[in-house]
Every structure is written in structure tokens, then in C-alpha cells.
Design a protein around this motif. Sequence first.
Motif, PDB file in Angstrom:
ATOM      1  N   ILE A  45      31.732 -36.512  50.896  1.00 21.66           N
ATOM      2  CA  ILE A  45      32.501 -35.672  52.143  1.00 21.66           C
ATOM      3  C   ILE A  45      33.085 -36.513  53.024  1.00 21.66           C
ATOM      4  N   GLY A  50      38.924 -32.251  50.109  1.00 23.54           N
ATOM      5  CA  GLY A  50      38.192 -32.244  48.802  1.00 23.54           C
ATOM      6  C   GLY A  50      38.943 -32.278  47.788  1.00 23.54           C
ATOM      7  N   LEU A 110      33.754 -24.545  49.572  1.00 20.88           N
ATOM      8  CA  LEU A 110      33.770 -25.041  50.776  1.00 20.88           C
ATOM      9  C   LEU A 110      33.082 -24.180  51.734  1.00 20.88           C
ATOM     10  N   ILE A 142      32.367 -29.332  47.804  1.00 20.21           N
ATOM     11  CA  ILE A 142      33.314 -30.619  48.139  1.00 20.21           C
ATOM     12  C   ILE A 142      33.856 -30.794  49.442  1.00 20.21           C
ATOM     13  N   GLY A 143      33.452 -29.942  50.338  1.00 19.05           N
ATOM     14  CA  GLY A 143      33.910 -29.917  51.861  1.00 19.05           C
ATOM     15  C   GLY A 143      33.327 -28.973  52.597  1.00 19.05           C
TER      16      GLY A 143
END
Length: 357
Positions: A45, A50, A110, A142-143
Amino acid sequence: MNHDERPNGLTYADAGVDIDAGNALVDAIKPLVRSTRRPGADAEIGGFGGLFDLKAAGFKDPILVAANDGVGTKLKIAIETGVHDTIGVDLVAMCVNDIVVQGAEPLFFLDYFATGKLAPDVGASVVKGIAEGCLLAGCALIGGETAEMPGVYRGGDYDLAGFAVGAAERGTLLPRPDVGPGDVLLGLASSGVHSNGYSLVRRIVERSGLSYDAPAPFAPEKTLGAALLEPTRIYVKPLLAAIRSTGAIKALAHITGGGFIDNIPRVLPEGTGVRLDLSAIPVLPVFEWLAATGGVAEYEMLRTFNCGIGMVIAVEAAKADAVTAALAAAGETVVRLGEVVAHDGGERVNTVGSLAP
């Protein structure tokens, strides 16, 4: 570079936003994020977006399925009790359970975390739960976004939103068009109240006069706060396994806001309804207590809470036993709830029997 120093100059910190706290949180959660890596997602991150590689995840001709949700006023109980490490599981669950009911595999997640004043330890606890939920669902974190918003949120109050994306090969999405009369309805047990109906739950707690640190009347070994914060079950892995191994699951309904009454019809074709046997529902003690303490009528319970069933499954009658066995082997408690019936007007969810402990 010389920093312009003005004797009366304001800073972002003076306005209530601590950039250093945000950076400290990102550093603290990097190992948690790393723990959720899976085929298709292996980036750190910290970038502006992402990434996910569908080909690396094994998909050939995928349809993407997206869902987003929050956890409602269950957050208030987490904030008031200071227990922040499970609410993230709820956040993931509410999104990924909505993806798997469409026959899709959740791939990535996310989160959005907004607060009045960022406490990095609280933020890290929340993300710890999010990472745990992602591991249970098999998706990668992923983010996300952390927003410190003084003036919008008070002090340590915070809000959460989650966003999940999954995929299914073309032609495999649920519900199938052949759902019809005679199909059997199975139910998967819930872990508790999950993440819906908490405005009513909190009103009932007020009426009871109990504090969240008092023993729970329905589970004396726990505090009331801990019992009500029991995380939402994540049904992804058992359901995907059963979908793939049996080929007999026709439709799935996640029992969230609106309960049985509103959620089951969402996956039924025109001309069909369901008959539910309420006496088959394994009503959890928490729901008995809520109904009794709040004087909540049965229909209101069925339309507000999961009452003990977090997921309803429509299956081909001849393969109901095979689906039950596959789900039980994956650790689920499965009950036979009723059947799909022909419908030509009136309520689409008809019930027999009554909720009983």
C-alpha cells in the motif's frame, strides 16, 4: 529548502489534522495488509491506487461483481466499549457475503476510515479486524483511505465504509433462472446479530437499563458489549466450495437489513415465493432477549434481524442432502427452512410455525 516561518501562521495541525498520525497508521498497518496477499494482488500500500491481476488469479472470461457497505450503528457500541478489533471483520463480511451470493469469488477489498481525531492505535485495531476478515474471505486488502475530519465527527468518533470486488466466470452467476417451485431452502446459522438492526438493539439496551460492561443476560460469561459485538459470519469459503463441488445451488440470499421478508424475494424469479418454517430457525439467545426486552413482535423480528440464520440457499431438491453435507463438512450449521412455491399475489414470504428458542 527554507521553510517560510511566520510568527502567527496557522498549520494543518492547529486546524485539527495530524499528518504525522496518518503516516504512523500507514506504517503500523503495512504488515497487516501484507498478510492478506493472494494470487493477483501482491503490491504494497502507499501508491495512489490498488492493483489486481485477474489473469494471475486464474480467470479466463470474468464478470466483475462489486459491493460496498458499512456496519451501521454497531460502530457506536465499539466506540463506547473501546473494543475496536472486531468491527473490521463485520465491515468485510457485509461486503463479501453480498458478492458470494452472486456466485462470485471476492478478490480484493478497500476501506474508508473517517474520524474526528485520528488515534493511530484505534485505526490499527480496526484495520487488524479488516485484515482478519479479508483472510477469512480469501480476498486481498489492496488499499484504503484514512480521513481526519474535525468538525464533521466528534473527537474519537469514527465511521467505516468498505468496498469489495469479486469475479465469476461468464455464465456462472447466481441466482440461476431455473429457481422454481419444489426447490428446497436451506439456512446457514448466524453468529449473532451480525451488522443490522443496531439502532433498535441500542434502544432496547437503553430500555433494559444495563451498561455494556454488565454481564449479558443471554450469555453471562460475556459482557453485554462483547456479546453484541460478536462479528458477522463470513460464508464465502464454504459457499464457494459447495457451489463448485455440487453444482446444485440455484440462489443465495444474505439476510441483512430487511431480514427474511425483504431479502429472500430479491433472488426469486417472477411467479415464485417461499414458504418458511419458522420453527426450524435456530433462534439464538440474543434474539430471545431482544424480543422479550423490547416487546418486539415476531414479524418485526423477521423483518429487522437474521434471528439465527445469516444466509438462505435455494437448491435442487434431489441434491439438498449433498449440498447440506458439503456445507457441514466446511464447518457450517445447516438447517432445512422450507421450499420455493408458486406465487400469484400477496406476500412472497409466507411462514408456518413460530420463532421458538
